[in-house]
Design an enzyme around this catalytic site. Structure first.
Site, mmCIF file in Angstrom:
data_model
loop_
_atom_site.group_PDB
_atom_site.id
_atom_site.type_symbol
_atom_site.label_atom_id
_atom_site.label_comp_id
_atom_site.label_asym_id
_atom_site.label_seq_id
_atom_site.Cartn_x
_atom_site.Cartn_y
_atom_site.Cartn_z
ATOM 1 N N ASP A 8 0.749 -1.171 0.015
ATOM 2 C CA ASP A 8 -0.106 -0.051 -0.038
ATOM 3 C C ASP A 8 0.902 1.339 -0.144
ATOM 4 O OD1 ASP A 8 0.945 0.399 2.601
ATOM 5 O OD2 ASP A 8 -1.205 0.265 3.601
ATOM 6 N N HIS A 9 0.204 2.283 0.301
ATOM 7 C CA HIS A 9 1.083 3.396 0.274
ATOM 8 C C HIS A 9 2.196 3.690 1.270
ATOM 9 C CE1 HIS A 9 -2.337 4.341 2.774
ATOM 10 N NE2 HIS A 9 -1.693 5.118 3.256
ATOM 11 N N CYS A 65 3.024 -2.734 4.009
ATOM 12 C CA CYS A 65 2.246 -1.843 4.633
ATOM 13 C C CYS A 65 2.924 -1.013 5.693
ATOM 14 C CB CYS A 65 0.861 -2.224 4.922
ATOM 15 S SG CYS A 65 0.775 -3.051 6.593
ATOM 16 N N GLY A 66 2.587 -0.045 6.079
ATOM 17 C CA GLY A 66 3.288 0.981 7.002
ATOM 18 C C GLY A 66 3.812 0.073 8.205
ATOM 19 N N THR A 67 3.045 -0.978 8.954
ATOM 20 C CA THR A 67 3.732 -1.672 9.755
ATOM 21 C C THR A 67 3.946 -2.998 9.630
ATOM 22 O OG1 THR A 67 1.634 -2.241 10.799
ATOM 23 C CG2 THR A 67 2.416 -0.268 11.693
ATOM 24 N N GLY A 68 3.404 -3.682 8.543
ATOM 25 C CA GLY A 68 3.368 -4.838 8.271
ATOM 26 C C GLY A 68 2.253 -5.641 8.759
ATOM 27 N N VAL A 69 1.657 -5.162 9.850
ATOM 28 C CA VAL A 69 0.663 -6.063 10.496
ATOM 29 C C VAL A 69 -0.675 -6.025 9.731
ATOM 30 C CG1 VAL A 69 -0.701 -6.264 12.611
ATOM 31 C CG2 VAL A 69 1.674 -5.431 12.610
ATOM 32 N N GLY A 70 -1.111 -5.003 9.115
ATOM 33 C CA GLY A 70 -2.424 -4.984 8.609
ATOM 34 C C GLY A 70 -2.592 -6.097 7.256
ATOM 35 N N HIS A 98 10.453 -23.419 9.137
ATOM 36 C CA HIS A 98 9.722 -24.210 10.239
ATOM 37 C C HIS A 98 8.181 -23.942 10.000
ATOM 38 C CE1 HIS A 98 13.043 -23.849 13.557
ATOM 39 N NE2 HIS A 98 13.247 -24.534 12.383
ATOM 40 N N ASN A 99 7.761 -22.942 9.106
ATOM 41 C CA ASN A 99 6.544 -22.395 9.097
ATOM 42 C C ASN A 99 6.013 -22.473 7.714
ATOM 43 O OD1 ASN A 99 7.341 -20.139 11.230
ATOM 44 N ND2 ASN A 99 5.924 -21.702 11.839
ATOM 45 N N ARG A 109 7.174 1.501 7.423
ATOM 46 C CA ARG A 109 7.481 2.638 8.283
ATOM 47 C C ARG A 109 8.181 2.242 9.548
ATOM 48 N NH1 ARG A 109 1.314 4.720 7.235
ATOM 49 N NH2 ARG A 109 1.609 6.163 5.553
ATOM 50 N N ARG A 132 9.099 -32.800 11.312
ATOM 51 C CA ARG A 132 8.126 -32.322 12.448
ATOM 52 C C ARG A 132 7.574 -31.062 12.061
ATOM 53 N NH1 ARG A 132 13.184 -30.569 14.856
ATOM 54 N NH2 ARG A 132 12.920 -28.281 15.962
ATOM 55 N N HIS A 133 8.061 -30.235 11.239
ATOM 56 C CA HIS A 133 7.447 -29.008 10.953
ATOM 57 C C HIS A 133 6.456 -29.091 10.027
ATOM 58 C CE1 HIS A 133 10.558 -27.340 13.054
ATOM 59 N NE2 HIS A 133 11.583 -27.596 12.200
#
Length: 148
Positions: A8-9, A65-70, A98-99, A109, A132-133
């Site tokens: 995003d922006h 995105c700004g935080t990477g969370v959204g 592992h994931n 940001r 195991r993973h």
């Protein structure tokens, strides 16, 4: 290797720098947007890069995105996506090993560009360990399908 990237922006400037970084490393990059600094909605770009991964158009995705969370939350709403928000190269490596993460999420940001480059390199150079993973990832996918 073909990598998809979207932002995003709040992640646009980082996206542009990471595209150049990956291309210098010999990778083919598909840019799913955004293509400027005007305000846009991160779920739209999460969907674009996720669809690229699921369709096989790209091997892995990067979403910013700004935080990477959204954008990580939005990517993870799509069945088959295992998106991981990372802030250091160790985590960038381990989420692949592992994931079996198929999308790396970054905060434009909150993470410096040189650290972001290191995270991308760690993510893209790591392979899933399986073993195991694999059993654990299978359980995560079973939760997604409502089977667990």
């Amino acid at each position: 290797m073909k990598i998809g990237i979207a932002a995003d922006h709040g992640g646009y400037e980082m996206k542009e720098e990471l595209i150049l970084h990956m291309q210098k490393g010999g990778l083919e990059v598909i840019d799913y947007g955004t293509h400027g600094l005007e305000s846009v909605d991160y779920p739209d770009y999460a969907k674009r890069v996720s669809q690229g991964v699921l369709s096989g158009e790209v091997q892995w995705g990067i979403a910013i995105c700004g935080t990477g969370v959204g954008i990580s939350i939005a990517c993870n709403k799509i069945n088959g996506i295992r998106a991981a928000h990372c802030t250091d190269s160790y985590t960038g490596r381990v989420v692949r090993k592992h994931n079996n993460a198929n999308i790396l999420c970054l905060g434009g940001r909150i993470t410096g560009i040189e650290i972001a480059k290191d995270i991308v390199d760690a993510f893209l150079s790591s392979d899933f360990d399986g073993g195991r993973h694999a059993m654990r990832v299978d359980k995560v996918m079973a939760i997604e399908e409502g089977e667990l």
